[in-house]
Design a protein around this motif. Structure first.
Motif, short mmCIF file in Angstrom:
data_model
loop_
_atom_site.label_atom_id
_atom_site.label_comp_id
_atom_site.label_asym_id
_atom_site.label_seq_id
_atom_site.Cartn_x
_atom_site.Cartn_y
_atom_site.Cartn_z
N THR A 207 -3.71 48.06 -27.96
CA THR A 207 -3.69 48.86 -29.29
C THR A 207 -5.26 49.02 -29.19
O THR A 207 -5.94 50.07 -29.64
N LEU A 208 -6.00 47.73 -28.79
CA LEU A 208 -7.43 47.93 -28.97
C LEU A 208 -7.95 49.20 -27.79
O LEU A 208 -8.95 49.97 -28.14
N LEU A 209 -7.44 49.09 -26.71
CA LEU A 209 -7.83 50.18 -25.63
C LEU A 209 -7.42 51.51 -26.23
O LEU A 209 -8.17 52.50 -25.91
N LEU A 210 -6.13 51.74 -26.69
CA LEU A 210 -5.65 53.01 -27.21
C LEU A 210 -6.56 53.58 -28.19
O LEU A 210 -7.08 54.45 -28.20
N ASN A 211 -7.22 52.66 -29.35
CA ASN A 211 -7.97 52.97 -30.27
C ASN A 211 -9.35 53.30 -29.81
O ASN A 211 -9.85 54.32 -30.36
N ILE A 212 -10.00 52.72 -28.82
CA ILE A 212 -11.24 52.85 -28.23
C ILE A 212 -11.15 54.35 -27.63
O ILE A 212 -12.30 55.09 -27.83
N LEU A 213 -10.28 54.34 -26.68
CA LEU A 213 -10.07 55.84 -26.13
C LEU A 213 -9.94 56.90 -27.18
O LEU A 213 -10.60 58.09 -27.00
N ALA A 214 -9.11 56.80 -28.22
CA ALA A 214 -8.86 57.86 -29.28
C ALA A 214 -10.07 58.19 -29.95
O ALA A 214 -10.55 59.33 -30.04
N VAL A 215 -10.94 57.08 -30.11
CA VAL A 215 -12.40 57.34 -30.94
C VAL A 215 -13.35 58.20 -29.84
O VAL A 215 -13.77 59.18 -30.14
N VAL A 216 -13.42 57.62 -28.79
CA VAL A 216 -14.33 58.41 -27.65
C VAL A 216 -13.76 59.72 -27.16
O VAL A 216 -14.45 60.53 -27.13
N TYR A 217 -12.42 60.08 -27.12
CA TYR A 217 -11.76 61.39 -26.66
C TYR A 217 -12.12 62.24 -27.98
O TYR A 217 -12.73 63.32 -27.67
N ILE A 218 -11.79 61.84 -29.22
CA ILE A 218 -11.94 62.75 -30.12
C ILE A 218 -13.56 63.18 -30.52
O ILE A 218 -13.61 64.41 -30.78
N LEU A 219 -14.40 62.05 -30.35
CA LEU A 219 -15.92 62.40 -30.59
C LEU A 219 -16.22 63.39 -29.69
O LEU A 219 -17.06 64.43 -29.99
N LEU A 220 -15.95 63.28 -28.32
CA LEU A 220 -16.39 64.21 -27.42
C LEU A 220 -15.84 65.39 -27.35
O LEU A 220 -16.27 66.63 -27.39
N ALA A 221 -14.36 65.46 -27.23
CA ALA A 221 -13.48 66.43 -27.20
C ALA A 221 -13.77 67.51 -28.30
O ALA A 221 -13.68 68.84 -28.12
N LYS A 222 -13.62 67.02 -29.54
CA LYS A 222 -13.75 67.90 -30.69
C LYS A 222 -15.11 68.03 -31.24
O LYS A 222 -15.22 68.48 -32.20
N ARG A 223 -16.35 67.51 -30.60
CA ARG A 223 -17.43 67.49 -30.76
C ARG A 223 -18.06 67.36 -32.04
O ARG A 223 -18.62 68.12 -32.92
N LEU A 224 -17.42 66.12 -32.56
CA LEU A 224 -17.71 65.77 -34.02
C LEU A 224 -19.22 65.10 -34.34
O LEU A 224 -19.86 64.79 -33.18
N PHE A 225 -19.86 65.03 -35.21
CA PHE A 225 -20.96 64.55 -35.87
C PHE A 225 -22.20 65.41 -34.96
O PHE A 225 -23.26 64.87 -34.44
N GLY A 226 -22.06 66.75 -34.31
CA GLY A 226 -22.88 67.48 -33.91
C GLY A 226 -22.84 67.37 -32.16
O GLY A 226 -23.78 67.79 -31.70
N LEU A 227 -21.91 66.47 -31.86
CA LEU A 227 -21.99 66.22 -30.20
C LEU A 227 -21.65 67.53 -29.54
O LEU A 227 -20.73 68.08 -29.93
N ARG A 228 -22.23 67.65 -28.65
CA ARG A 228 -21.92 68.94 -27.71
C ARG A 228 -21.97 70.23 -28.24
O ARG A 228 -21.05 71.11 -27.81
N GLY A 229 -22.84 70.37 -29.21
CA GLY A 229 -23.04 71.70 -29.88
C GLY A 229 -22.23 71.73 -31.21
O GLY A 229 -22.18 72.66 -32.01
N GLY A 230 -21.23 70.52 -31.59
CA GLY A 230 -20.62 70.69 -32.87
C GLY A 230 -19.82 71.63 -33.14
O GLY A 230 -18.98 72.03 -32.28
N HIS A 231 -19.49 71.84 -34.40
CA HIS A 231 -18.33 72.77 -34.79
C HIS A 231 -18.49 74.23 -34.31
O HIS A 231 -17.61 75.01 -34.07
#
Length: 256
Positions: A207-231
């Motif tokens: 569960t911990l690994l899945l949640n960590i991967l989910a956070v990292v994936y969504i942050l990077l793939a969906k460019r949240l909080f301005g990451l990688r160019g943002g929205h």
């Protein structure tokens, strides 16, 4: 093996075709065959026999997810199902705690009766139930006040509501749900790590690994909080992934 997300989705849901009003673009998406008229699918790019599903100006065509955008949608829906299952389970736990709080004495008596029955059986196998951590935890729960148990039930319901809201939002790929998932999941990571220091289990680690991967994936793939160019960057990615946009660009390139 590389997954062809476009054809995989078309095989399940069918093709999506569109006839633009602009004649040069219409000719790039249409062909005549021995079996009749065929239109190019906006998702997989293959030609499909039959009338188009829609028509009109090119800029009114549906924005059909393709390629990496479609892959991201598949992963988000997997996370949505996981959140929904977890939310329903937590609701059941909350209901159990609420029922327990209203019949605490009756449950205690029933537990003591079963404990008296099973104590000699476990003693035969050299296991002392009176010093069992599980039994001790249950007995400690009997000492909780009704108000405390009601508070626990309420907090569990609130947590379940967050999980279910996340599930619905992620299923429909809402950006607010992506933010909510990252913030809520990250907030509970310290608690999950602390639980591992108390007792290690494969379920907790998974569960911990899945949640960590989910956070990292969504942050990077969906460019949240301005990451990688943002929205702005992710909207450009959606546009450039559109087959109709590609064909418009190709038509402009030919004219130039």
């Amino acid at each position: 093996m590389k997954i062809d997300w476009d054809r995989r989705t078309c095989a399940r849901r069918g093709h999506v075709t569109y006839a633009p009003d602009e004649l040069p673009l219409r000719e790039r998406l249409h062909t005549e065959t021995a079996l009749g008229s065929a239109w190019r699918c906006l998702r997989c790019g293959d030609f499909a026999l039959g009338a188009p599903h829609g028509s009109g100006p090119a800029d009114h065509a549906p924005l059909v997810p393709r390629g990496t955008v479609l892959r991201d949608l598949f992963i988000l829906r997997f996370l949505a199902i996981e959140r929904a299952v977890r939310g329903v389970f937590i609701v059941l736990v909350a209901v159990a705690v609420w029922k327990f709080s209203n019949s605490q004495d009756a449950v205690r008596r029933l537990f003591d009766e079963y404990l008296d029955v099973f104590r000699p059986v476990f003693k035969h196998f050299h296991h002392d139930l009176d010093h069992s951590p599980v039994v001790g935890t249950i007995q400690n729960a009997f000492g909780y006040e009704h108000s405390t148990l009601m508070l626990v039930a309420g907090l569990l319901l609130a947590y379940a509501l967050i999980e279910l809201v996340e599930a619905v939002g992620l299923w429909y790929a809402k950006r607010w749900a992506e933010y909510l998932t990252v913030v809520a999941t990250a907030a509970f990571l310290p608690l999950e790590i602390y639980e591992l220091t108390e007792h290690v289990s494969r379920l907790k680690i998974g569960t911990l690994l899945l949640n960590i991967l989910a956070v990292v994936y969504i942050l990077l793939a969906k460019r949240l909080f301005g990451l990688r160019g943002g929205h702005h960057a992710i909207e450009e990615e959606r546009q450039t992934a559109s087959l109709l946009e590609v064909e418009v660009a190709a038509k402009v390139g030919v004219q130039a």
